[in-house]
Design an enzyme around this catalytic site. Structure first.
Site, PDB file in Angstrom:
ATOM      1  N   GLN A  71       0.835  -1.208   0.000  1.00  0.00           N
ATOM      2  CA  GLN A  71       0.000   0.000   0.000  1.00  0.00           C
ATOM      3  C   GLN A  71       0.863   1.248   0.000  1.00  0.00           C
ATOM      4  OE1 GLN A  71      -3.300   0.084   2.818  1.00  0.00           O
ATOM      5  NE2 GLN A  71      -2.739   2.137   3.449  1.00  0.00           N
ATOM      6  N   GLY A  72       0.742   2.069  -1.037  1.00  0.00           N
ATOM      7  CA  GLY A  72       1.524   3.296  -1.159  1.00  0.00           C
ATOM      8  C   GLY A  72       0.702   4.512  -0.772  1.00  0.00           C
ATOM      9  N   TYR A  73       0.526   4.723   0.536  1.00  0.00           N
ATOM     10  CA  TYR A  73      -0.240   5.860   1.026  1.00  0.00           C
ATOM     11  C   TYR A  73       0.683   6.877   1.712  1.00  0.00           C
ATOM     12  CZ  TYR A  73      -5.096   4.224   0.373  1.00  0.00           C
ATOM     13  OH  TYR A  73      -6.323   3.856  -0.141  1.00  0.00           O
ATOM     14  N   SER A  74       1.184   6.525   2.897  1.00  0.00           N
ATOM     15  CA  SER A  74       1.906   7.488   3.736  1.00  0.00           C
ATOM     16  C   SER A  74       3.182   7.998   3.070  1.00  0.00           C
ATOM     17  CB  SER A  74       2.275   6.846   5.075  1.00  0.00           C
ATOM     18  OG  SER A  74       1.117   6.519   5.817  1.00  0.00           O
ATOM     19  N   SER A 131      -3.998   8.305  13.108  1.00  0.00           N
ATOM     20  CA  SER A 131      -3.735   8.618  14.507  1.00  0.00           C
ATOM     21  C   SER A 131      -5.031   8.837  15.270  1.00  0.00           C
ATOM     22  CB  SER A 131      -2.860   9.870  14.611  1.00  0.00           C
ATOM     23  OG  SER A 131      -3.600  11.013  14.224  1.00  0.00           O
ATOM     24  N   GLU A 133     -10.541  -1.846   5.562  1.00  0.00           N
ATOM     25  CA  GLU A 133      -9.400  -2.261   6.374  1.00  0.00           C
ATOM     26  C   GLU A 133      -9.833  -2.704   7.762  1.00  0.00           C
ATOM     27  OE1 GLU A 133      -4.969  -0.516   7.485  1.00  0.00           O
ATOM     28  OE2 GLU A 133      -6.579   0.877   7.029  1.00  0.00           O
ATOM     29  N   GLU A 180      -5.870  11.360  16.965  1.00  0.00           N
ATOM     30  CA  GLU A 180      -6.372  12.717  16.713  1.00  0.00           C
ATOM     31  C   GLU A 180      -7.216  12.757  15.446  1.00  0.00           C
ATOM     32  OE1 GLU A 180      -2.959  12.873  19.396  1.00  0.00           O
ATOM     33  OE2 GLU A 180      -3.284  11.915  17.456  1.00  0.00           O
ATOM     34  N   SER A 199       4.344  -1.549   4.306  1.00  0.00           N
ATOM     35  CA  SER A 199       4.463  -2.935   4.751  1.00  0.00           C
ATOM     36  C   SER A 199       4.651  -3.874   3.558  1.00  0.00           C
ATOM     37  CB  SER A 199       3.213  -3.355   5.521  1.00  0.00           C
ATOM     38  OG  SER A 199       3.008  -2.526   6.641  1.00  0.00           O
TER      39      SER A 199
END
Length: 394
Positions: A115-118, A373, A236, A375, A152
């Site tokens: 997964q290429g998100y962050s 997160s 997810e 928040e 990951s």
């Protein structure tokens, strides 16, 4: 809500246990194990009647499979990102051609995904990503440039689904697209493992230097990446949450046994915290079953109240993230002073080793951060469920 297991579910449970028992302790590598699962029809149980996966299963049967797998002595999954995240996203948002190309390969255990998100500076605030994807002059492909982090299994994956900015000058949620990118592009994609304080390196940095993606591999259409990405995050936190809780229960059991052996359980404060961890784990299970019973994030195409669907995954993340982090802290308290001592002398030449409780403590420090997160989860609940005013954004 009546979420129980019927006779057919128990028959299915017996079939699962028999098959997993026959494969317990297998020495296959993770990729070979995915193919074994695929050949036996165990991948894609929740994909419905589209004909892209293997056998079909009801929601309760999916729960039975997830829980029995978590209990079994079989290899950890390396295909779950493709099966649990990408596949339901393709079923919900993908074209027929995309489904026919990618779903059978996932169901067979033949292609693994990451997964290429962050990105650095755009983790929980996913709308701040800067990775660019520029359309070629002939419109047939995209050229991707940028960096992803905390990816990951990128070192094992054949493909990566990448959220990238396809509209020059766009900001925040606008101008993003969801692209399917082959990882085998020497010189254009570089994967660097990230060594964590646990000593392991499940996560990676991924650098895209002009990597190619085909135009027909944009899911949901150009510019609609945010909608697709948010849909994926809802999937997810479905059935797999219950399997995760099986692992949590095993960890809690180990902490309780250690407390009894060391005498720490005689302390009423420690005893109260152990009981509270047990009670909260039960609450998490019933909350997950209630959520799935209402078809909120439990299977493809779940229906129900829109506000509840938006908030349920965030509630689940808040519950388990803080619970697991507190369990790590409790494990250290139960161990006492010995918790800070390694099992052997550390040196610059020899990688350090840590025991399971130390692993639990160190890894769980990130539980309230990764996957969105605390928040961010509270903001989602405030804005999308409670209808509170949005925070000003620059």
């Amino acid at each position: 809500m009546d979420f129980g297991f019927g006779d057919e579910d128990e028959v299915f449970r017996g079939e699962i246990r028999a098959w997993l028992g026959a494969h317990a302790g297998v020495g296959e590598d993770r990729r070979a194990w995915e193919r074994t699962l695929g050949a036996a029809g165990w991948i894609g149980l929740g994909w419905g009647e589209g004909g892209y996966g293997n056998r079909t299963a009801t929601l309760t049967q999916q729960v039975v499979w997830a829980e029995e797998y978590a209990r079994a002595d079989v290899p950890a999954r390396s295909g779950h990102i493709g099966e649990k995240l990408l596949a339901p996203t393709l079923i919900a948002f993908g074209s027929e051609e995309q489904k026919r190309r990618f779903l059978p390969a996932i169901a067979g255990g033949d292609e693994l995904w990451c997964q290429g998100y962050s990105e650095p500076g755009a983790g929980s605030d996913l709308a701040g990503i800067r990775t660019r994807a520029e359309r070629s002059a002939d419109g047939a492909s995209y050229r991707i440039t940028g960096q992803k982090i905390w990816t990951s299994l990128a070192h094992e994956a054949d493909w990566c689904f990448v959220l990238a900015r396809t509209e020059a000058g766009s900001r925040r949620h606008h101008g993003l697209s969801f692209l399917l990118v082959p990882m085998e592009q020497p010189g254009r994609i570089e994967v660097r493992p990230i060594r964590q304080m646990t000593g392991t390196s499940e996560f990676n940095e991924v650098f895209f230097d002009g990597a190619h993606a085909r135009a027909e591999h944009v899911v949901g259409g150009e510019g609609n990446g945010w909608q697709v990405a948010m849909g994926l995050l809802g999937f997810e936190r479905g059935v797999s949450t219950l399997a995760q809780q099986i692992g949590f229960a095993e960890e809690l059991g180990a902490v309780v046994r250690a407390a009894l052996e060391s005498g720490a359980a005689e302390d009423p404060v420690v005893r109260n915290r152990l009981v509270r961890q047990w009670a909260e784990l039960r609450v998490m299970r019933w909350n997950a079953l209630r959520t799935l019973g209402g078809s909120v994030g439990g299977s493809v195409g779940g229906s129900g109240d829109g506000a509840a669907e938006a908030g349920a995954p965030s509630v689940a993340k808040l519950l388990w993230g803080s619970w697991h982090r507190r369990l790590g802290e409790l494990a250290m308290e139960v161990r006492g002073a010995g918790a800070v001592v390694g099992p052997r002398e550390w040196s610059a030449k020899t990688p350090y080793e840590i025991d399971p409780f130390q692993q639990l403590f160190l890894f769980s420090r990130a539980d309230t951060i990764y996957g969105g997160s605390d928040e961010v989860q509270r903001t989602i609940i405030a804005e999308r469920v409670l209808g509170l005013p949005r925070e000003p954004r620059g």
